[in-house]
Design an enzyme around this catalytic site. Structure first.
Site, PDB file in Angstrom:
ATOM      1  N   ARG A 180      38.418 -39.271 -26.236  1.00  0.00           N
ATOM      2  CA  ARG A 180      38.659 -39.451 -24.793  1.00  0.00           C
ATOM      3  C   ARG A 180      37.403 -39.275 -23.944  1.00  0.00           C
ATOM      4  NH1 ARG A 180      43.349 -36.247 -26.021  1.00  0.00           N
ATOM      5  NH2 ARG A 180      45.065 -37.658 -26.473  1.00  0.00           N
TER       6      ARG A 180
ATOM      7  N   LYS B  10      29.534 -50.270 -16.519  1.00  0.00           N
ATOM      8  CA  LYS B  10      30.550 -51.211 -17.023  1.00  0.00           C
ATOM      9  C   LYS B  10      30.379 -51.311 -18.532  1.00  0.00           C
ATOM     10  CE  LYS B  10      31.561 -54.382 -13.242  1.00  0.00           C
ATOM     11  NZ  LYS B  10      31.453 -55.784 -12.774  1.00  0.00           N
TER      12      LYS B  10
ATOM     13  N   ARG C  48      30.762 -54.312  -4.974  1.00  0.00           N
ATOM     14  CA  ARG C  48      30.168 -54.492  -6.306  1.00  0.00           C
ATOM     15  C   ARG C  48      30.392 -55.893  -6.859  1.00  0.00           C
ATOM     16  NH1 ARG C  48      29.677 -50.439 -11.510  1.00  0.00           N
ATOM     17  NH2 ARG C  48      28.670 -51.986 -12.820  1.00  0.00           N
TER      18      ARG C  48
ATOM     19  N   ASN D  92      28.485 -60.208  -9.371  1.00  0.00           N
ATOM     20  CA  ASN D  92      29.026 -61.250 -10.256  1.00  0.00           C
ATOM     21  C   ASN D  92      28.716 -62.652  -9.750  1.00  0.00           C
ATOM     22  OD1 ASN D  92      30.242 -59.482 -12.158  1.00  0.00           O
ATOM     23  ND2 ASN D  92      31.840 -59.056 -10.658  1.00  0.00           N
TER      24      ASN D  92
ATOM     25  N   HIS E 189      28.892 -65.611 -12.098  1.00  0.00           N
ATOM     26  CA  HIS E 189      29.569 -65.184 -13.331  1.00  0.00           C
ATOM     27  C   HIS E 189      30.904 -65.880 -13.574  1.00  0.00           C
ATOM     28  CE1 HIS E 189      26.403 -62.234 -13.287  1.00  0.00           C
ATOM     29  NE2 HIS E 189      26.857 -61.614 -14.349  1.00  0.00           N
TER      30      HIS E 189
ATOM     31  N   HIS F 190      30.957 -67.194 -17.085  1.00  0.00           N
ATOM     32  CA  HIS F 190      31.855 -66.705 -18.137  1.00  0.00           C
ATOM     33  C   HIS F 190      32.656 -67.853 -18.744  1.00  0.00           C
ATOM     34  CE1 HIS F 190      31.888 -62.204 -16.724  1.00  0.00           C
ATOM     35  NE2 HIS F 190      30.793 -62.533 -17.363  1.00  0.00           N
TER      36      HIS F 190
HETATM   37  P1  NAD Z   1      21.903 -59.031 -26.489  1.00  0.00           P
HETATM   38  O1  NAD Z   1      22.285 -57.608 -26.416  1.00  0.00           O
HETATM   39  O2  NAD Z   1      22.650 -59.929 -27.390  1.00  0.00           O
HETATM   40  O3  NAD Z   1      20.343 -59.103 -26.829  1.00  0.00           O
HETATM   41  C1  NAD Z   1      19.742 -60.367 -26.929  1.00  0.00           C
HETATM   42  C2  NAD Z   1      19.038 -60.546 -28.288  1.00  0.00           C
HETATM   43  O4  NAD Z   1      17.794 -59.860 -28.263  1.00  0.00           O
HETATM   44  C3  NAD Z   1      19.791 -60.002 -29.472  1.00  0.00           C
HETATM   45  O5  NAD Z   1      19.591 -60.841 -30.580  1.00  0.00           O
HETATM   46  C4  NAD Z   1      19.121 -58.662 -29.713  1.00  0.00           C
HETATM   47  O6  NAD Z   1      19.260 -58.193 -31.027  1.00  0.00           O
HETATM   48  C5  NAD Z   1      17.699 -58.982 -29.389  1.00  0.00           C
HETATM   49  N1  NAD Z   1      16.855 -57.889 -28.946  1.00  0.00           N
HETATM   50  C6  NAD Z   1      17.183 -56.860 -28.152  1.00  0.00           C
HETATM   51  N2  NAD Z   1      16.096 -56.140 -27.846  1.00  0.00           N
HETATM   52  C7  NAD Z   1      15.055 -56.720 -28.469  1.00  0.00           C
HETATM   53  C8  NAD Z   1      13.669 -56.449 -28.505  1.00  0.00           C
HETATM   54  N3  NAD Z   1      13.119 -55.481 -27.795  1.00  0.00           N
HETATM   55  N4  NAD Z   1      12.874 -57.238 -29.277  1.00  0.00           N
HETATM   56  C9  NAD Z   1      13.432 -58.288 -29.966  1.00  0.00           C
HETATM   57  N5  NAD Z   1      14.719 -58.613 -29.940  1.00  0.00           N
HETATM   58  C10 NAD Z   1      15.524 -57.834 -29.177  1.00  0.00           C
HETATM   59  O7  NAD Z   1      21.970 -59.712 -25.038  1.00  0.00           O
HETATM   60  P2  NAD Z   1      21.570 -59.200 -23.576  1.00  0.00           P
HETATM   61  O8  NAD Z   1      21.111 -60.412 -22.881  1.00  0.00           O
HETATM   62  O9  NAD Z   1      20.713 -58.008 -23.610  1.00  0.00           O
HETATM   63  O10 NAD Z   1      22.965 -58.744 -22.978  1.00  0.00           O
HETATM   64  C11 NAD Z   1      24.015 -59.655 -22.773  1.00  0.00           C
HETATM   65  C12 NAD Z   1      25.315 -58.884 -22.775  1.00  0.00           C
HETATM   66  O11 NAD Z   1      25.304 -57.959 -21.689  1.00  0.00           O
HETATM   67  C13 NAD Z   1      26.531 -59.761 -22.588  1.00  0.00           C
HETATM   68  O12 NAD Z   1      27.510 -59.378 -23.513  1.00  0.00           O
HETATM   69  C14 NAD Z   1      26.982 -59.455 -21.172  1.00  0.00           C
HETATM   70  O13 NAD Z   1      28.358 -59.591 -21.011  1.00  0.00           O
HETATM   71  C15 NAD Z   1      26.545 -58.037 -21.012  1.00  0.00           C
HETATM   72  N6  NAD Z   1      26.328 -57.644 -19.619  1.00  0.00           N
HETATM   73  C16 NAD Z   1      26.891 -56.493 -19.200  1.00  0.00           C
HETATM   74  C17 NAD Z   1      26.664 -56.045 -17.914  1.00  0.00           C
HETATM   75  C18 NAD Z   1      27.215 -54.728 -17.480  1.00  0.00           C
HETATM   76  O14 NAD Z   1      27.172 -54.427 -16.285  1.00  0.00           O
HETATM   77  N7  NAD Z   1      27.707 -53.908 -18.393  1.00  0.00           N
HETATM   78  C19 NAD Z   1      25.863 -56.787 -17.047  1.00  0.00           C
HETATM   79  C20 NAD Z   1      25.285 -57.971 -17.505  1.00  0.00           C
HETATM   80  C21 NAD Z   1      25.526 -58.380 -18.808  1.00  0.00           C
HETATM   81  N1  GLY Z   2      26.853 -57.028 -13.794  1.00  0.00           N
HETATM   82  C1  GLY Z   2      27.856 -56.827 -12.828  1.00  0.00           C
HETATM   83  C2  GLY Z   2      28.124 -55.399 -12.503  1.00  0.00           C
HETATM   84  O1  GLY Z   2      27.533 -54.508 -13.069  1.00  0.00           O
HETATM   85  O2  GLY Z   2      28.937 -55.135 -11.673  1.00  0.00           O
END
Ligand code: NAD
Ligand code: GLY
Length: 370
Positions: A130, A152, A250, A254, A257, A261
């Site tokens: 939890r 998030k 907030r 997006n 997005h 998405h």
């Molecule tokens: P990812 O985590 O898939 O990383 C991209 C690629 O780069 C992967 O192949 C990874 O292994 C590689 N990688 C990571 N660091 C590296 C480094 N230093 N050197 C070499 N390779 C490296 O993708 P991302 O673009 O980082 O994140 C996208 C994800 O984030 C999506 O799932 C999206 O929905 C999510 N997201 C979440 C939020 C949030 O607020 N939580 C906001 C935006 C995006």
């Molecule tokens: N990436 C959108 C949010 O964090 O709200």
């Protein structure tokens, strides 16, 4: 050694102000190996580093060595890499590692990787016993400017992106800019999409700066990256500080997005990178804003140009307007079946509102590749 225990004076800090859930974002070079980066975290018996098959070989040993003095045991789990693995099956690997290693409520989870590892580790931390503490060690540009900040956490469902998750804040976010040196160029561009996003929704002076410094960012010049990460985190901190759980402002984060998405889930997760889909989605959302009379074509063209120059697609895949609409209905902003979009209402400001379906169809037709 003496040098590694000295304060990380080169680290800049941005604070997320959320009362008792407040935390700092440390931004700088060589933070991973610097003991000062971790000094304010609780010294607990155990920790679990979650990473993936790409990031692990690059940085896992270094992080493990840096954390070893702080925990009696530093366990690790290496997940398969990619958006296509952001699901229940992969999430379970984290729970397996936690239970097999008899981790308890004080165990700290460290997410070492990009947004996929960060979102999944955060969700695991939110639900294991939890809720256990976690730290974001963001290694992609996208994670450093967006996903690691704001709490998030989620996994994907085959029917919708990030549909299962929780709001759960980390104890600390670490953005070691040196890790960006190993990032593939396509991933760097994906991160630029989320940086560009902050301009039209909140800070047109930042958009000017991005346009003037795009070459330096693409060349990974440290000073340019440091400014882009810091300013992005400041804007995100300002937004999240007002509306942690997205009951209002907030939602502006997006921008792009809803279309983005739909592209990601419509093509199959991982086909287009998240940042690529968001970049193209921003072009589509800008056109919709213009069609609704909120902004003029100058801003649409300006945004399209900077997104294109950042190495991102500006034409959507041809999924068909019906399919886009079907996919977009599975969106967290949908209200009683009505689609809602984040739109630019004037330069540097965004609103969330509905739009006539016929207009949305026209924008989709106009913005998709022939
Ligand atoms: P990812 O985590 O898939 O990383 C991209 C690629 O780069 C992967 O192949 C990874 O292994 C590689 N990688 C990571 N660091 C590296 C480094 N230093 N050197 C070499 N390779 C490296 O993708 P991302 O673009 O980082 O994140 C996208 C994800 O984030 C999506 O799932 C999206 O929905 C999510 N997201 C979440 C939020 C949030 O607020 N939580 C906001 C935006 C995006
Ligand atoms: N990436 C959108 C949010 O964090 O709200």
């Amino acid at each position: 050694m003496q040098a590694s225990t000295e304060p990380a004076t080169h680290a800049q800090r941005v604070n997320i102000e959320l009362g008792e859930r407040s935390y700092p974002i440390a931004i700088g070079a060589a933070l991973l190996d610097d003991a000062a980066t971790w000094v304010d975290l609780p010294r607990t018996a155990s920790a679990l580093i979650v990473t993936n098959t790409t990031v692990g070989p690059l940085y896992l040993q270094r992080l493990q060595a840096a954390l070893q003095p702080r925990h009696k045991a530093v366990f690790t789990v290496v997940l398969p890499d990619g958006e296509a693995h952001k699901n229940w099956q992969t999430l379970n690997l984290i729970f397996d590692a936690l239970l097999e290693n008899e981790c308890d409520r004080k165990t700290i989870l460290y997410a070492l990787g990009g947004g996929v590892v960060g979102d999944m580790t955060g969700f695991a931390a939110a639900s294991y016993m939890r809720g256990v503490p976690f730290v974001q060690v963001a290694t992609t540009l996208l994670a450093q400017v967006d996903s690691s900040v704001g709490g998030k956490t989620a996994i994907n469902h085959p029917l919708g992106k990030n549909m299962i998750g929780a709001f759960y804040q980390p104890l600390l976010v670490v953005c070691d800019l040196d890790t960006l040196k190993t990032l593939p160029a396509r991933e760097l561009s994906a991160g630029l999409a989320e940086i560009i996003k902050y301009g039209p929704i909140a800070d047109m002076a930042f958009l000017d700066w991005i346009e003037n410094n795009l070459g330096a960012l693409l060349a990974r010049e440290p000073a340019a990256l440091a400014h882009a990460v810091k300013r992005s985190c400041e804007i995100k901190a300002w937004v999240v500080g007002q509306d942690e759980r997205e009951s209002g402002i907030r939602a502006i984060l997006n921008f792009g997005h809803t279309f983005g998405h739909a592209i990601e889930s419509g093509l199959g997760y991982g086909e287009w990178l998240h940042g690529e889909a968001v970049g193209c989605g921003m072009v589509m959302a800008a056109h919709l804003s213009q069609r609704l009379g909120l902004i003029d074509m100058t801003l649409v063209e300006r945004l399209t140009k900077v997104i294109h120059k950042a190495g991102l697609p500006v034409k959507g895949p041809r999924l068909g307007a019906d399919r886009y609409l079907e996919l977009m209905r599975v969106d967290k902003k949908t209200d009683a079946g009505e689609l809602r979009f984040v739109l630019i209402d004037k330069p540097g400001s965004a609103v969330m509102r509905g739009a006539p379906q016929a207009l949305v169809r026209e924008v989709i037709e106009q913005c998709c590749a022939a």
